[in-house]
Design a protein around this motif. Structure first.
Motif: not given
Length: 475
Positions: A31-37
């Motif tokens: 996922g892209l940044s700040r998505a909470g992976k």
């Protein structure tokens, strides 16, 4: 849906020894940044381990709902694709008071869960006849930065074309301010100056800093090359030290011995030594993938951030296209990503009625490029989820009308409060509607978490996601 596989074969093609070994599947989380992976994987692992004790945590995972889950444990297997994902450290940090959220993904990591269950269908019949009656699934969850998928378009671009497209972006909107130092440096160092290692390094550092600030300060997503933000094991290599240059439109061939020629050589080395091996050696092994998207964050960021997120999603979708002439087909050969789930995260930050809108908005953000994907072997679905629920739904009367609100404790506050966060649009907003903010969402403190895998973590739709992605392997 393809037949469940065991060590690369369908269950019907197996010998008895192979059948008894159990099955194995790779689930990649990106996922892209700040998505909470990182929080997503930690919560997912914790809830799978806790499901036997607290089946109500994962009721929509059919193996749990049917009472067929017998045991789950973290495997001691040596990681194959990267470092071991630090699940134990993460859950302890999340359970601290105050909670200490784990750091973002910086490289490939993995964790394997061994799941013992009672199978159904032909596998259950065969194992029953053998007197075993129990099957084992090894679920390997791989964590990797979503920014790496943004590099796929580079493989079909020349250095000059890439430079021109990146500088067009850099001169617009939020990027123009963030990239001011980089653009000023380029004005002092034309593309046809004599090649100089120090000048190349300085231009790279300024460009890299511009990308990182664009992500961290403004929440922008479409940032190339992805390894400039999260280099992983490649951080010390000289071929990372390149940047786009001002190359006039009438330049057809870059002169030898120039700064642009040096940058072009490194750009091509980056593609052949970093981007292509990732797809050939790693990506082709990820048969199921979930792509996390911070849709709420993109709305809060405004029109430019929202459109940039859409641009990033479209670039990511290119990795799931398998047309005859597609570069991805050339890289992964006969391998296929069978299922992809795009998930809008932090769904607990809006009330129940808005969560359907959140999923619909993401579906619309994915829909146009997904038309091309639908004809390939990748099956795509969309959902809204929350890895950790930090709020409760309620209603309040505001200006004579009863509205849904969320109740939670904002970070730094001593008490809980109610918030009418606004309305999530079900479709991408029209340009004229961006004048007023859509949402007013604070950052909430998480709930109390038990680090022991017994109670689990309150979540929203992790079981739905897992059932879609691997439910066929637990039958």
């Amino acid at each position: 849906v393809s037949a469940p596989t065991i060590h690369g074969k369908t269950r019907l093609d197996l010998s008895l020894p192979e059948l008894l070994k159990g099955s194995q599947i790779n689930l990649a989380v990106t996922g892209l940044s700040r998505a909470g992976k990182t929080v997503f994987i930690t919560s997912l692992v914790h809830n799978v381990l806790s499901a036997l004790h607290q089946p109500h945590r994962m009721p929509l995972l059919k193996a749990v709902a049917d009472g067929r889950l017998l045991a789950a444990r973290v495997s001691d297997d040596t990681p194959r694709y990267g470092a071991r994902f630090p699940y134990e450290q993460n859950i302890v940090q999340m359970a601290a008071n105050p909670a200490n959220w784990p750091p973002r993904t910086a490289d490939v990591s993995e964790i394997t869960i061994e799941i013992r269950f009672i199978p159904t269908g032909i596998l259950g019949f065969l194992l029953g006849r053998l007197g075993k009656g129990v099957a084992t699934l090894k679920l390997t969850i791989i964590d990797y930065p979503g920014e790496w998928l943004l590099d796929l378009p580079l493989l079909t671009q020349s250095y000059t074309d890439w430079s021109r497209s990146m500088l067009q972006l850099c001169r617009r909107g939020l990027r123009a301010t963030t990239g001011r130092d980089f653009l000023e440096y380029l004005a002092e160092h034309p593309h046809n100056e004599v090649a100089n290692q120090d000048h190349a390094r300085k231009a790279h550092e300024l460009y890299r800093d511009y990308l990182r600030i664009s992500r961290d300060r403004h929440g922008l997503s479409f940032l190339q090359p992805g390894r400039f933000i999260d280099p992983g094991v490649h951080k010390q290599n000289a071929y990372l030290e390149f940047a786009p240059l001002n190359i006039p439109d009438d330049v057809r061939r870059i002169p030898d011995g120039t700064l642009a020629a040096l940058m072009e050589k490194r750009f091509e080395a980056y593609k052949s030594d970093v981007v292509m091996p990732f797809y050939r050696n790693h990506f082709r092994n990820y048969s199921r993938q979930i792509v996390l998207v911070d849709v709420l964050g993109s709305l809060l960021g405004g029109q430019e951030v929202f459109e940039d997120t859409r641009r990033g999603i479209e670039a990511i979708l290119g990795s799931f296209r398998y047309g005859q002439s597609g570069i991805i087909r050339q890289l992964v050969g006969s391998a296929r990503v069978e299922k992809v789930l795009f998930a809008a995260t932090k769904a607990d930050h809006v009330p129940d009625v808005q969560r359907d809108h959140l999923a619909s908005l993401l579906r619309n953000m994915v829909a146009l490029p997904a038309i091309e994907v639908s004809s390939s072997n990748a099956r795509i679905e969309v959902a809204a989820l929350a890895s950790v629920i930090s709020t409760q739904d309620d209603s309040r009367v505001i200006e004579g009308q009863r509205v849904q609100v969320v109740v939670g404790r904002p970070v730094g506050s001593d008490k809980r409060a109610s918030f009418f966060v606004g309305n999530v649009p079900a479709r991408p907003p029209r340009p004229e509607t961006w004048g007023a903010p859509f949402l007013n969402i604070p950052v909430f403190e998480p709930p109390i978490i038990d680090p022991s895998p017994i109670e689990g973590v309150p979540h929203m739709n992790l079981d739905v996601a897992l059932e879609y992605l691997i439910g066929d392997q637990l039958r």
